[in-house]
Design a protein around this motif. Sequence first.
Motif, short mmCIF file in Angstrom:
data_model
loop_
_atom_site.label_atom_id
_atom_site.label_comp_id
_atom_site.label_asym_id
_atom_site.label_seq_id
_atom_site.Cartn_x
_atom_site.Cartn_y
_atom_site.Cartn_z
N PHE A 220 -17.61 104.22 8.12
CA PHE A 220 -18.99 104.67 8.29
C PHE A 220 -19.64 103.94 9.46
O PHE A 220 -20.33 104.56 10.28
CB PHE A 220 -19.77 104.41 7.00
N ALA A 221 -19.42 102.63 9.54
CA ALA A 221 -20.02 101.85 10.63
C ALA A 221 -19.50 102.32 11.99
O ALA A 221 -20.27 102.43 12.96
CB ALA A 221 -19.72 100.36 10.43
N ARG A 222 -18.21 102.61 12.08
CA ARG A 222 -17.65 103.10 13.34
C ARG A 222 -18.26 104.45 13.71
O ARG A 222 -18.60 104.70 14.87
CB ARG A 222 -16.13 103.24 13.23
N ALA A 223 -18.40 105.31 12.71
CA ALA A 223 -18.97 106.64 12.98
C ALA A 223 -20.40 106.53 13.48
O ALA A 223 -20.81 107.27 14.39
CB ALA A 223 -18.92 107.48 11.71
N ALA A 224 -21.18 105.60 12.92
CA ALA A 224 -22.57 105.43 13.35
C ALA A 224 -22.62 104.99 14.81
O ALA A 224 -23.53 105.39 15.56
CB ALA A 224 -23.27 104.42 12.45
N GLU A 225 -21.68 104.16 15.23
CA GLU A 225 -21.64 103.72 16.63
C GLU A 225 -21.21 104.84 17.56
O GLU A 225 -21.72 105.00 18.66
CB GLU A 225 -20.69 102.53 16.77
N GLU A 226 -20.27 105.66 17.09
CA GLU A 226 -19.70 106.70 17.95
C GLU A 226 -20.65 107.86 18.19
O GLU A 226 -20.55 108.55 19.22
CB GLU A 226 -18.40 107.21 17.34
N VAL A 227 -21.59 108.11 17.26
CA VAL A 227 -22.47 109.27 17.42
C VAL A 227 -23.70 108.95 18.26
O VAL A 227 -24.52 109.83 18.49
CB VAL A 227 -22.91 109.82 16.05
N ALA A 228 -23.85 107.71 18.69
CA ALA A 228 -24.97 107.38 19.58
C ALA A 228 -24.79 108.08 20.91
O ALA A 228 -23.70 108.54 21.27
CB ALA A 228 -25.07 105.87 19.77
N GLY A 229 -25.85 108.14 21.68
CA GLY A 229 -25.81 108.82 22.97
C GLY A 229 -26.63 110.08 22.95
O GLY A 229 -27.36 110.36 21.98
N GLN A 230 -26.54 110.87 24.02
CA GLN A 230 -27.30 112.11 24.16
C GLN A 230 -28.79 111.88 23.92
O GLN A 230 -29.46 112.60 23.20
CB GLN A 230 -26.77 113.18 23.20
N GLY A 231 -29.29 110.80 24.51
CA GLY A 231 -30.71 110.51 24.42
C GLY A 231 -31.12 109.81 23.15
O GLY A 231 -32.32 109.73 22.86
N VAL A 232 -30.16 109.28 22.39
CA VAL A 232 -30.47 108.65 21.11
C VAL A 232 -29.85 107.26 21.05
O VAL A 232 -28.69 107.07 21.40
CB VAL A 232 -29.94 109.51 19.93
N VAL A 233 -30.66 106.29 20.62
CA VAL A 233 -30.19 104.94 20.35
C VAL A 233 -30.09 104.79 18.82
O VAL A 233 -31.05 105.08 18.11
CB VAL A 233 -31.15 103.88 20.91
N VAL A 234 -28.92 104.37 18.31
CA VAL A 234 -28.68 104.29 16.88
C VAL A 234 -28.65 102.83 16.44
O VAL A 234 -28.01 101.99 17.07
CB VAL A 234 -27.37 105.00 16.49
N GLU A 235 -29.34 102.54 15.35
CA GLU A 235 -29.38 101.20 14.77
C GLU A 235 -28.85 101.27 13.34
O GLU A 235 -29.37 102.03 12.51
CB GLU A 235 -30.82 100.69 14.78
#
Length: 254
Positions: A220-235
């Motif tokens: 889950f943690a890896r997926a959260a990091e991988e979906v960042a981008g496209q104008g979005v910063v994920v925390e």
Amino acid sequence: MADDQGVYLYAVTRDEGEGPDGLTGVAGAPVRRLAYRGLAAFLGTVPLAEFGEEPLRRSMEDLAWLEETARAHHRVVEAVACLRPTAPVRLVTVYTAEAQVRELLDERYDQFDAVLRRVAGRSEWGVKAYAAPAEPVVAAAEPDATPGAAYLNRRRAALRGREADWRRAAEHAEAVHEALMGIAVDGRRHRAQDPQLSGRPEQMVLNGAYLVDETRAAEFARAAEEVAGQGVVVELVGPWAPYSFAALDHDGER
């Protein structure tokens, strides 16, 4: 218990022996355990002069008081959740006597049992997504425009640019949520926080909570990091006790 003292409820677990030793919680009071029908409630004693119905309304408007109380509440819940599956109770749930807590455990036994089964071996993770700051939009200058008109044109172009960036970020945040739901057991989308609360200048476009099997936490943690981008910063924040997935409708009687 004295009439001027209330019973503060933190969490409910199965009765599997003693809880964490030496814990202090809200109002600096020691935490104790109340066992009943195979369940265990973790309690503290608080002054009704501060936690009674009327004083509590005033206290909840004091952000410093609220933060201190929330930290103490969270500290107790996390200590209990480290030992066994836990159903956290919402902040400042206060009763006038332990007998009312026993009634709660009796009346809501089936609900607590279902919640504890559901959260066993699982933790809550929080994912917040923010619209990343974009490059400023510069409007083309009109040859005959006055300084005032030129300023308004630049202002309108900047606003249109920000709105377009926010829409793109919101669309991608939806994709982020769907991707994480493919791994999580369950998820909740909470209301986006104002920048004053989030502590970040960017606009929040996703405030999600996810119930995740502990065996899939790294995935889950890896997926959260991988979906960042496209104008979005994920925390990504967590793991912690499953606050968003253990709520029961039980108001404290003050």
